[in-house]
Design a protein around this motif. Structure first.
Motif, PDB file in Angstrom:
ATOM      1  N   TYR A 151      24.745  27.064  -6.449  1.00 41.95           N
ATOM      2  CA  TYR A 151      23.773  27.729  -6.980  1.00 41.95           C
ATOM      3  C   TYR A 151      24.522  29.433  -7.232  1.00 41.95           C
ATOM      4  O   TYR A 151      23.819  30.061  -7.528  1.00 41.95           O
ATOM      5  CB  TYR A 151      23.150  28.172  -5.571  1.00 41.95           C
ATOM      6  CG  TYR A 151      22.567  26.665  -5.188  1.00 41.95           C
ATOM      7  CD1 TYR A 151      20.893  26.553  -6.232  1.00 41.95           C
ATOM      8  CD2 TYR A 151      22.605  25.571  -4.770  1.00 41.95           C
ATOM      9  CE1 TYR A 151      20.820  25.024  -5.639  1.00 41.95           C
ATOM     10  CE2 TYR A 151      21.861  24.323  -4.629  1.00 41.95           C
ATOM     11  CZ  TYR A 151      21.065  23.749  -5.275  1.00 41.95           C
ATOM     12  OH  TYR A 151      19.743  23.439  -5.460  1.00 41.95           O
ATOM     13  N   THR A 152      26.043  29.548  -6.630  1.00 46.23           N
ATOM     14  CA  THR A 152      26.547  30.766  -7.567  1.00 46.23           C
ATOM     15  C   THR A 152      26.900  30.616  -8.484  1.00 46.23           C
ATOM     16  O   THR A 152      26.169  31.726  -9.055  1.00 46.23           O
ATOM     17  CB  THR A 152      27.727  30.715  -6.357  1.00 46.23           C
ATOM     18  OG1 THR A 152      27.084  30.717  -4.923  1.00 46.23           O
ATOM     19  CG2 THR A 152      28.388  31.480  -6.585  1.00 46.23           C
ATOM     20  N   LEU A 177      25.337  29.405 -10.730  1.00 41.41           N
ATOM     21  CA  LEU A 177      23.540  29.261 -11.345  1.00 41.41           C
ATOM     22  C   LEU A 177      23.329  30.509 -11.445  1.00 41.41           C
ATOM     23  O   LEU A 177      22.787  30.598 -12.074  1.00 41.41           O
ATOM     24  CB  LEU A 177      22.437  27.988 -10.001  1.00 41.41           C
ATOM     25  CG  LEU A 177      20.878  28.562 -10.821  1.00 41.41           C
ATOM     26  CD1 LEU A 177      21.407  27.682 -12.710  1.00 41.41           C
ATOM     27  CD2 LEU A 177      20.455  27.564  -9.938  1.00 41.41           C
ATOM     28  N   LEU A 178      22.997  30.987 -10.061  1.00 37.33           N
ATOM     29  CA  LEU A 178      22.950  32.326 -10.286  1.00 37.33           C
ATOM     30  C   LEU A 178      23.317  33.732 -11.230  1.00 37.33           C
ATOM     31  O   LEU A 178      23.671  34.390 -11.843  1.00 37.33           O
ATOM     32  CB  LEU A 178      23.237  32.790  -9.102  1.00 37.33           C
ATOM     33  CG  LEU A 178      21.871  32.603  -7.666  1.00 37.33           C
ATOM     34  CD1 LEU A 178      21.529  33.311  -7.226  1.00 37.33           C
ATOM     35  CD2 LEU A 178      20.671  32.538  -8.146  1.00 37.33           C
ATOM     36  N   ALA A 179      24.979  33.243 -11.413  1.00 32.01           N
ATOM     37  CA  ALA A 179      26.037  33.836 -12.248  1.00 32.01           C
ATOM     38  C   ALA A 179      25.304  33.304 -14.285  1.00 32.01           C
ATOM     39  O   ALA A 179      26.204  34.509 -14.721  1.00 32.01           O
ATOM     40  CB  ALA A 179      27.549  33.653 -12.140  1.00 32.01           C
ATOM     41  N   ASP A 180      25.179  32.101 -14.685  1.00 31.76           N
ATOM     42  CA  ASP A 180      24.662  32.003 -15.853  1.00 31.76           C
ATOM     43  C   ASP A 180      23.484  32.815 -16.246  1.00 31.76           C
ATOM     44  O   ASP A 180      22.154  32.240 -15.545  1.00 31.76           O
ATOM     45  CB  ASP A 180      23.936  30.452 -15.639  1.00 31.76           C
ATOM     46  CG  ASP A 180      24.059  29.940 -16.683  1.00 31.76           C
ATOM     47  OD1 ASP A 180      23.835  30.605 -18.168  1.00 31.76           O
ATOM     48  OD2 ASP A 180      24.911  28.574 -17.133  1.00 31.76           O
ATOM     49  N   GLU A 181      23.498  33.848 -17.103  1.00 31.48           N
ATOM     50  CA  GLU A 181      22.423  34.329 -17.474  1.00 31.48           C
ATOM     51  C   GLU A 181      21.068  33.498 -18.840  1.00 31.48           C
ATOM     52  O   GLU A 181      19.716  33.616 -18.236  1.00 31.48           O
ATOM     53  CB  GLU A 181      22.403  35.088 -18.397  1.00 31.48           C
ATOM     54  CG  GLU A 181      23.821  36.627 -17.429  1.00 31.48           C
ATOM     55  CD  GLU A 181      23.865  37.580 -18.495  1.00 31.48           C
ATOM     56  OE1 GLU A 181      24.122  37.448 -19.577  1.00 31.48           O
ATOM     57  OE2 GLU A 181      25.639  38.515 -17.690  1.00 31.48           O
ATOM     58  N   THR A 232      19.485  31.577 -15.787  1.00 31.46           N
ATOM     59  CA  THR A 232      18.325  32.763 -14.754  1.00 31.46           C
ATOM     60  C   THR A 232      16.858  33.173 -15.832  1.00 31.46           C
ATOM     61  O   THR A 232      15.604  33.710 -15.172  1.00 31.46           O
ATOM     62  CB  THR A 232      18.797  33.793 -14.103  1.00 31.46           C
ATOM     63  OG1 THR A 232      19.951  34.804 -15.284  1.00 31.46           O
ATOM     64  CG2 THR A 232      19.950  33.252 -13.309  1.00 31.46           C
TER      65      THR A 232
END
Length: 304
Positions: free
Chosen positions: A87-88, A90-94, A97
């Motif tokens: 999930y870290t 995932l949130l870093a994948d622009e 998001t």
């Protein structure tokens, strides 16, 4: 002929009703066993329905090497290996998001437009008199059988000519257009069941059509509107065909973004698994948040 009973009619004691037969102990035990079996079956069916969601959640909490090595059920043998690192990432994948934001910007307006326009049109077809009302309603019903695939090519040419191709507005308009026939059909039939006396009483009190619609029709039609909103939200959120054709390729919805990640499955599994779970859990949250209104709308439609 003279009656042999000399007592007044009011003084005669009524004949006692026959007592209802008491079910036997075996019958009561069989009824309880049947009820218990039904409950067990429903619980097992619910768990079976949730099994893919649970598997996806556990997969999203495993490392890419563990996912490649074994199935998600192996997590119960080594629960300490679960991690939120995916999930870290995932949130870093622009891309992911941004696709979630694009999905929200498509789903919310497409749902609200269908609810607003469908409510007004349903009320008009149910209670307003205008030329050709029944024929126009038959046309709306006929549009229910038109498949989405038939309109892809002509709508693509139309959107290209007016500058709506590969835009968020184009996707919203497409979903709204194809969601309106069912919305109008459903809400018109629901609004038509409202007692005419109730509407006439509101008109006698001086209520105009807009006030009548807002103060009387909408509160009574709330369950049906909520059910329609849930259906429309789930359809638009989970759609990939329309988004794949009409959405902006630089900011695609979540379904298209995940499909693009599948092409590189071996490298992006740490993003694909949590992204797919987030894409699945949002509709579930919406459904469970409005399940009472959904059940009320379904039951109201069944009674009517």
């Amino acid at each position: 002929m003279t009656s042999t009973d000399s007592r007044p009619r009011a003084a005669r004691a009524p004949s006692p009703a026959a007592p209802a037969p008491t079910p036997s102990l075996a019958a009561r035990a069989a009824a309880r066993a049947a009820g218990g079996a039904v409950r067990v079956f429903l619980v097992l069916a619910g768990l079976f329905w949730l099994l893919p969601t649970v598997g996806l959640l556990l997969s999203s909490l495993r490392s890419p090497s563990d996912i490649a090595a074994s199935g998600w059920w192996q997590v119960f043998t080594a629960p300490a290996r679960l991690t939120t690192e995916n999930y870290t990432h995932l949130l870093a994948d622009e891309t992911i998001t941004g696709s979630l934001l694009s999905t929200v910007l498509i789903t919310v307006p497409a749902t609200l437009l269908v609810l607003v326009i469908g409510s007004f049109a349903g009320y008009a077809f149910a209670w307003l008199e205008f030329p050709g009302r029944d024929w126009w309603f038959l046309l709306v019903v006929a549009l229910l059988v038109v498949p989405v695939q038939v309109a892809l090519v002509p709508v693509s040419k139309l959107f290209g000519a007016v500058g709506l191709f590969e835009t968020t507005l184009g996707v919203v308009l497409f979903h709204t257009a194809f969601g309106l026939p069912f919305a109008i059909f459903l809400l018109r039939n629901f609004f038509a069941e409202i007692p005419r006396e109730l509407l006439e009483a509101a008109r006698l009190d001086g209520a105009g059509e807009l006030r009548l619609f807002a103060r009387v029709v909408l509160p009574l039609g709330g369950p049906a509107i909520a059910s329609l909103g849930i259906f429309q939200f789930l359809w638009v959120w989970n759609d990939m065909l329309i988004a794949l054709i009409f959405a902006d390729s630089q900011s695609p919805p979540i379904t298209v973004a995940l499909q693009q990640q599948v092409r590189q499955f071996g490298n992006n599994v740490d993003v694909l698994a949590p992204g797919a779970f987030v894409s699945m859990v949002v509709p579930l949250v919406v459904f469970f948040a409005f399940q009472r209104q959904f059940a009320s709308g379904v039951m109201a439609g069944a009674v009517k």
